[in-house]
Design a protein around this motif. Structure first.
Motif, PDB file in Angstrom:
ATOM      1  N   GLN A   9       0.834  -1.193   0.000  1.00 51.34           N
ATOM      2  CA  GLN A   9       0.000   0.000   0.000  1.00 51.34           C
ATOM      3  C   GLN A   9       0.874   1.251   0.000  1.00 51.34           C
ATOM      4  O   GLN A   9       1.966   1.253   0.553  1.00 51.34           O
ATOM      5  CB  GLN A   9      -0.907   0.026   1.238  1.00 51.34           C
ATOM      6  N   PRO A  10       0.383   2.347  -0.603  1.00 49.06           N
ATOM      7  CA  PRO A  10       1.114   3.616  -0.524  1.00 49.06           C
ATOM      8  C   PRO A  10       1.077   4.172   0.886  1.00 49.06           C
ATOM      9  O   PRO A  10       0.162   3.872   1.668  1.00 49.06           O
ATOM     10  CB  PRO A  10       0.373   4.523  -1.500  1.00 49.06           C
ATOM     11  N   TYR A  12       0.315   7.082   2.119  1.00 48.40           N
ATOM     12  CA  TYR A  12      -0.820   7.898   2.573  1.00 48.40           C
ATOM     13  C   TYR A  12      -1.981   7.029   3.030  1.00 48.40           C
ATOM     14  O   TYR A  12      -2.742   7.421   3.919  1.00 48.40           O
ATOM     15  CB  TYR A  12      -1.241   8.897   1.493  1.00 48.40           C
ATOM     16  N   ASP A  22      -7.663  10.654  -3.531  1.00 45.01           N
ATOM     17  CA  ASP A  22      -6.415  10.106  -4.067  1.00 45.01           C
ATOM     18  C   ASP A  22      -5.596  11.185  -4.774  1.00 45.01           C
ATOM     19  O   ASP A  22      -4.787  10.901  -5.638  1.00 45.01           O
ATOM     20  CB  ASP A  22      -6.691   8.940  -5.020  1.00 45.01           C
ATOM     21  N   HIS A 213       2.288  12.447   0.364  1.00 41.31           N
ATOM     22  CA  HIS A 213       1.667  11.377   1.144  1.00 41.31           C
ATOM     23  C   HIS A 213       1.155  11.908   2.485  1.00 41.31           C
ATOM     24  O   HIS A 213       0.067  11.518   2.939  1.00 41.31           O
ATOM     25  CB  HIS A 213       2.668  10.246   1.380  1.00 41.31           C
ATOM     26  N   PRO A 257       0.699   8.950  -5.714  1.00 45.13           N
ATOM     27  CA  PRO A 257       1.259   7.669  -6.161  1.00 45.13           C
ATOM     28  C   PRO A 257       0.512   6.515  -5.502  1.00 45.13           C
ATOM     29  O   PRO A 257       0.210   6.561  -4.309  1.00 45.13           O
ATOM     30  CB  PRO A 257       2.713   7.733  -5.671  1.00 45.13           C
ATOM     31  N   ASP A 258       0.211   5.485  -6.273  1.00 45.90           N
ATOM     32  CA  ASP A 258      -0.569   4.377  -5.716  1.00 45.90           C
ATOM     33  C   ASP A 258       0.242   3.104  -5.540  1.00 45.90           C
ATOM     34  O   ASP A 258      -0.290   2.066  -5.157  1.00 45.90           O
ATOM     35  CB  ASP A 258      -1.808   4.099  -6.557  1.00 45.90           C
ATOM     36  N   PRO A 260       3.382   0.781  -3.705  1.00 43.23           N
ATOM     37  CA  PRO A 260       3.738   0.595  -2.290  1.00 43.23           C
ATOM     38  C   PRO A 260       4.773   1.606  -1.820  1.00 43.23           C
ATOM     39  O   PRO A 260       5.594   2.086  -2.602  1.00 43.23           O
ATOM     40  CB  PRO A 260       4.293  -0.841  -2.250  1.00 43.23           C
ATOM     41  N   ILE A 262       6.511   4.949  -0.976  1.00 45.15           N
ATOM     42  CA  ILE A 262       6.328   6.277  -1.565  1.00 45.15           C
ATOM     43  C   ILE A 262       5.765   6.185  -2.978  1.00 45.15           C
ATOM     44  O   ILE A 262       5.356   7.187  -3.552  1.00 45.15           O
ATOM     45  CB  ILE A 262       7.616   7.121  -1.549  1.00 45.15           C
ATOM     46  N   GLY A 263       5.764   4.971  -3.536  1.00 47.51           N
ATOM     47  CA  GLY A 263       5.083   4.747  -4.810  1.00 47.51           C
ATOM     48  C   GLY A 263       5.801   5.273  -6.027  1.00 47.51           C
ATOM     49  O   GLY A 263       5.172   5.441  -7.076  1.00 47.51           O
TER      50      GLY A 263
END
Length: 284
Positions: A9-10, A12, A22, A213, A257-258, A260, A262-263
């Motif tokens: 997961q990101p 945030y 998002d 984030h 970013p989506d 994991p 910081i994406g």
């Protein structure tokens, strides 16, 4: 051997996804001192590109020039464009970026803030030395313009002092100094006291992505600072190291970013297993 992300997961979302969206909203941050008319032309162009806000420096020798800067921007960008102004009077000074820099006393800071009230300036950043809590508090109580600051402060106690003394309504920790976990604590203190957090820039790359984030995880982090001094330092150049760089969309927002963590993924061609003469720093 690389390890797969545990939560996938990101950040945030791991931090709560507090605003339920998002996306985040950046403001275009400028560091050179230009004429009021030239800055106003930039503001109009930014608005046409979708940006909702910009921050400019107030390093002019005279109060009239400080006022003219925001008057021109307001004329060209309209009433629905957000203006932030950075006075940089809290200690940090880069002569090359502010050749006409003059320190402000309380009267100059007060007169500037009162003039900015009429122009609906959203915040006035660092109008006085950072540890002049007495006069910062006096100034904040005397104006409806939000005072902002904190980019070089360290430790929760210093931000608590700003809150307890009612110095700043906008807290601006620097994520590269304070760290994201301490910023999350500052976010909680700020929310409990009716304040917002808008972190200082970070490094313009990874640090600013962290700020995105943090903004996406909170309900009181409305703006993300994004360096965008065209043509020498447009934001696109800063993020060109990434395969999936953030893009300011037509509505003035950036999709978070989506991936994991910081994406973000650094472009593979920027890595090498062995330093070669033509790739080594300083080689040639």
């Amino acid at each position: 051997m690389s390890k797969a992300p545990i939560a996938n997961q990101p950040l945030y979302k791991l931090w709560g996804g507090g605003n339920g969206n998002d996306y985040v909203t950046p403001y275009s941050s400028h560091f050179l001192l230009e004429t009021p008319k030239s800055r106003a032309a930039v503001a109009a162009r930014l608005k046409s590109q979708g940006w909702r806000a910009m921050k400019v420096k107030a390093h002019y020798k005279t109060l009239n020039e400080d006022i003219a800067l925001c008057e021109e921007i307001r004329k060209q960008a309209g009433d629905d464009f957000t203006i932030m102004v950075d006075a940089n009077k809290a200690g940090l000074r880069i002569p090359a970026l502010s050749p006409t820099y003059v320190p402000w006393d309380y009267r100059r800071a007060y007169e500037t803030a009162k003039a900015y009230e009429q122009l609906n300036v959203f915040w006035l950043e660092e109008p006085l030395p950072r540890f002049d809590l007495e006069h910062l508090s006096m100034l904040q109580k005397s104006t409806v313009v939000n005072l902002a600051g904190g980019e070089e402060n360290q430790g929760l106690n210093e931000f608590k002092d700003y809150i307890d003394c009612d110095c700043y309504r906008v807290l601006q920790p620097e994520v590269n100094i304070t760290g994201p976990l301490e910023v999350r604590k500052i976010l909680v203190m700020a929310e409990a006291s009716g304040r917002v957090v808008c972190n200082h820039l970070g490094d313009g790359r990874f640090g600013t992505i962290l700020n995105m984030h943090l903004s996406g995880s909170a309900t009181n982090y409305p703006w993300v600072e994004m360096a965008n001094e065209q043509p020498i330092g447009g934001y696109e150049s800063s993020y060109a190291i990434f395969e999936n760089p953030p893009i300011v969309r037509a509505d003035g927002t950036i999709k978070l970013p989506d991936g994991p963590g910081i994406g973000m993924t650094v472009r593979k061609e920027l890595f090498t297993d062995e330093a070669t003469p033509d790739r080594a720093i300083g080689g040639g």
